[in-house]
Enzyme design. Structure first.
Site, PDB file in Angstrom:
ATOM      1  N   ASP A 278      -0.382   9.276 -30.430  1.00  0.00           N
ATOM      2  CA  ASP A 278      -1.632   8.533 -30.599  1.00  0.00           C
ATOM      3  C   ASP A 278      -2.102   8.038 -29.229  1.00  0.00           C
ATOM      4  O   ASP A 278      -1.341   8.012 -28.265  1.00  0.00           O
ATOM      5  CB  ASP A 278      -1.470   7.385 -31.601  1.00  0.00           C
ATOM      6  CG  ASP A 278      -0.250   6.537 -31.329  1.00  0.00           C
ATOM      7  OD1 ASP A 278       0.287   6.608 -30.200  1.00  0.00           O
ATOM      8  OD2 ASP A 278       0.167   5.803 -32.231  1.00  0.00           O
TER       9      ASP A 278
ATOM     10  N   PRO B   3       0.236  28.842  -6.622  1.00  0.00           N
ATOM     11  CA  PRO B   3       0.711  27.521  -6.165  1.00  0.00           C
ATOM     12  C   PRO B   3      -0.402  26.704  -5.512  1.00  0.00           C
ATOM     13  O   PRO B   3      -0.218  25.509  -5.273  1.00  0.00           O
ATOM     14  CB  PRO B   3       1.788  27.860  -5.123  1.00  0.00           C
ATOM     15  CG  PRO B   3       2.075  29.310  -5.273  1.00  0.00           C
ATOM     16  CD  PRO B   3       0.879  29.942  -5.890  1.00  0.00           C
TER      17      PRO B   3
ATOM     18  N   ARG C   6       1.253  25.044 -28.889  1.00  0.00           N
ATOM     19  CA  ARG C   6       1.804  23.995 -29.758  1.00  0.00           C
ATOM     20  C   ARG C   6       0.765  22.945 -30.131  1.00  0.00           C
ATOM     21  O   ARG C   6       0.980  22.152 -31.046  1.00  0.00           O
ATOM     22  CB  ARG C   6       3.054  23.360 -29.143  1.00  0.00           C
ATOM     23  CG  ARG C   6       2.810  22.566 -27.900  1.00  0.00           C
ATOM     24  CD  ARG C   6       4.114  22.005 -27.325  1.00  0.00           C
ATOM     25  NE  ARG C   6       4.648  20.880 -28.074  1.00  0.00           N
ATOM     26  CZ  ARG C   6       4.138  19.653 -28.034  1.00  0.00           C
ATOM     27  NH1 ARG C   6       3.064  19.397 -27.307  1.00  0.00           N
ATOM     28  NH2 ARG C   6       4.679  18.686 -28.726  1.00  0.00           N
TER      29      ARG C   6
HETATM   30  C1  4G3 Z   1      -0.376  33.723  -5.639  1.00  0.00           C
HETATM   31  C2  4G3 Z   1       2.285  30.474  -9.478  1.00  0.00           C
HETATM   32  C3  4G3 Z   1       0.532  34.006  -6.645  1.00  0.00           C
HETATM   33  C4  4G3 Z   1       0.057  33.359  -4.400  1.00  0.00           C
HETATM   34  C5  4G3 Z   1       2.480  31.755  -8.995  1.00  0.00           C
HETATM   35  C6  4G3 Z   1       2.321  33.561  -5.161  1.00  0.00           C
HETATM   36  C7  4G3 Z   1       4.214  29.758  -8.282  1.00  0.00           C
HETATM   37  C8  4G3 Z   1       3.153  29.460  -9.117  1.00  0.00           C
HETATM   38  C9  4G3 Z   1       1.884  33.947  -6.386  1.00  0.00           C
HETATM   39  C10 4G3 Z   1       1.405  33.259  -4.159  1.00  0.00           C
HETATM   40  C11 4G3 Z   1       3.554  31.979  -8.158  1.00  0.00           C
HETATM   41  C12 4G3 Z   1       2.970  28.060  -9.600  1.00  0.00           C
HETATM   42  C13 4G3 Z   1       2.859  34.242  -7.466  1.00  0.00           C
HETATM   43  N1  4G3 Z   1       4.393  30.998  -7.824  1.00  0.00           N
HETATM   44  N2  4G3 Z   1       3.501  27.068  -8.909  1.00  0.00           N
HETATM   45  N3  4G3 Z   1       3.828  33.178  -7.592  1.00  0.00           N
HETATM   46  O1  4G3 Z   1       2.296  27.898 -10.600  1.00  0.00           O
HETATM   47  O2  4G3 Z   1       1.835  32.861  -2.933  1.00  0.00           O
END
Ligand code: 4G3
Length: 264
Positions: free
Chosen positions: A167, A88, A152
């Site tokens: 386009d 995140p 895709r």
């Molecule tokens: C790292 C990605 C990984 C730290 C992974 C949690 C949401 C996303 C994780 C953490 C995830 C996203 C695993 N959650 N928004 N969870 O792409 O706090």
């Protein structure tokens, strides 16, 4: 051929990438998806991949050794490889990034689980990418979404004729409304212009409706969008129909056609 390699503790979560369009793409050797359970690289006899956080606190943290060992054991890249950490805290994934990744030879996704990962894992990756501002139980669902969005764009994956690529003209606008038969359903009619066969009018109607939707639903997208001179008339019509759009009129004022100098 683009190869997606996923390092995960839950390879069974990836059943959806073996179905439907992605399945066909793999059968046709347009893409390849390899799943690696990095628990197989755990050093301890109990195959631990997580541990309690130094300094205390709730939850478990992903240990660095298994992921490092798994990445080091990847067969040497035969071309452009990007190692992506799902988190995140990463740069937010979008269509532009999907397009750029579709030029790679191999994309390696590192999927964390638990409350997070040991900070020393971060430099294993070339980039840290997020699906958006929310937390998932693991990176797997985010990796699948990104694999789908990139796959895709690979030529042939959507079939021979499908033009996945908007386009440059319409890129960055929301899609215009689409209709198919019947011409009237429960009192709801298909717009006359679409039945007219008048190609130029249809194009203009679609452009106007794309602009309308983008202004009304995603004004943030409108901010970056580059209008073309032919949009001026459509934007003025839209401002008549939705007076609230006027507040952006500075965005298209410079498109106003200059009065033609009269020839003597
Ligand atoms: C790292 C990605 C990984 C730290 C992974 C949690 C949401 C996303 C994780 C953490 C995830 C996203 C695993 N959650 N928004 N969870 O792409 O706090």
């Amino acid at each position: 051929m683009i190869k997606f390699t996923v390092l995960t503790l839950f390879p069974e979560m990836f059943a959806p990438v073996r179905e439907s369009i992605l399945k066909r793409a793999q059968d046709q050797d347009l893409i390849q998806v390899e799943l690696i359970n990095f628990r197989n690289y755990a050093l301890t006899k109990h195959k631990n991949v997580d541990d309690v956080p130094y300094g205390g606190g709730a939850g478990m943290v992903l240990k660095p050794e298994p992921l490092f060992a798994a990445v080091r054991d990847l067969p040497s890249a035969h071309g452009k490889r990007r190692i992506i950490l799902l988190s995140p805290q990463g740069q937010v994934f979008n269509q532009e990034l999907a397009k750029s990744w579709s030029q790679a030879d191999e994309l390696v996704f590192l999927c964390g689980h638990y409350e997070g990962f040991d900070e020393r894992i971060r430099p294993l990756a070339d980039e840290e990418v997020s699906l958006g501002d929310f937390v998932l139980t693991g990176g797997e669902l985010a990796a699948m979404v990104m694999i789908d969005a990139v796959a895709r764009l690979v030529p042939g994956v959507l079939g021979e004729t499908a033009s996945f690529e908007e386009d440059s003209h319409s890129a960055g606008l929301l899609e215009y409304p689409q209709y198919t038969r019947p011409p009237e359903f429960e009192g709801m009619k298909v717009p006359e212009v679409l039945l007219s066969g008048h190609h130029a009018r249809i194009e203009s109607w679609r452009r106007k409706e794309s602009l309308r939707r983008t202004f009304l639903k995603r004004p943030d997208l409108m901010e970056k969008f580059k209008f073309v001179p032919e949009d001026y008339q459509l934007l003025e019509e839209l401002a008549q129909e939705h007076p609230e759009i006027r507040k952006w009129s500075a965005r298209w004022e410079q498109l106003k056609p200059k009065p033609k100098r009269r020839r003597k």
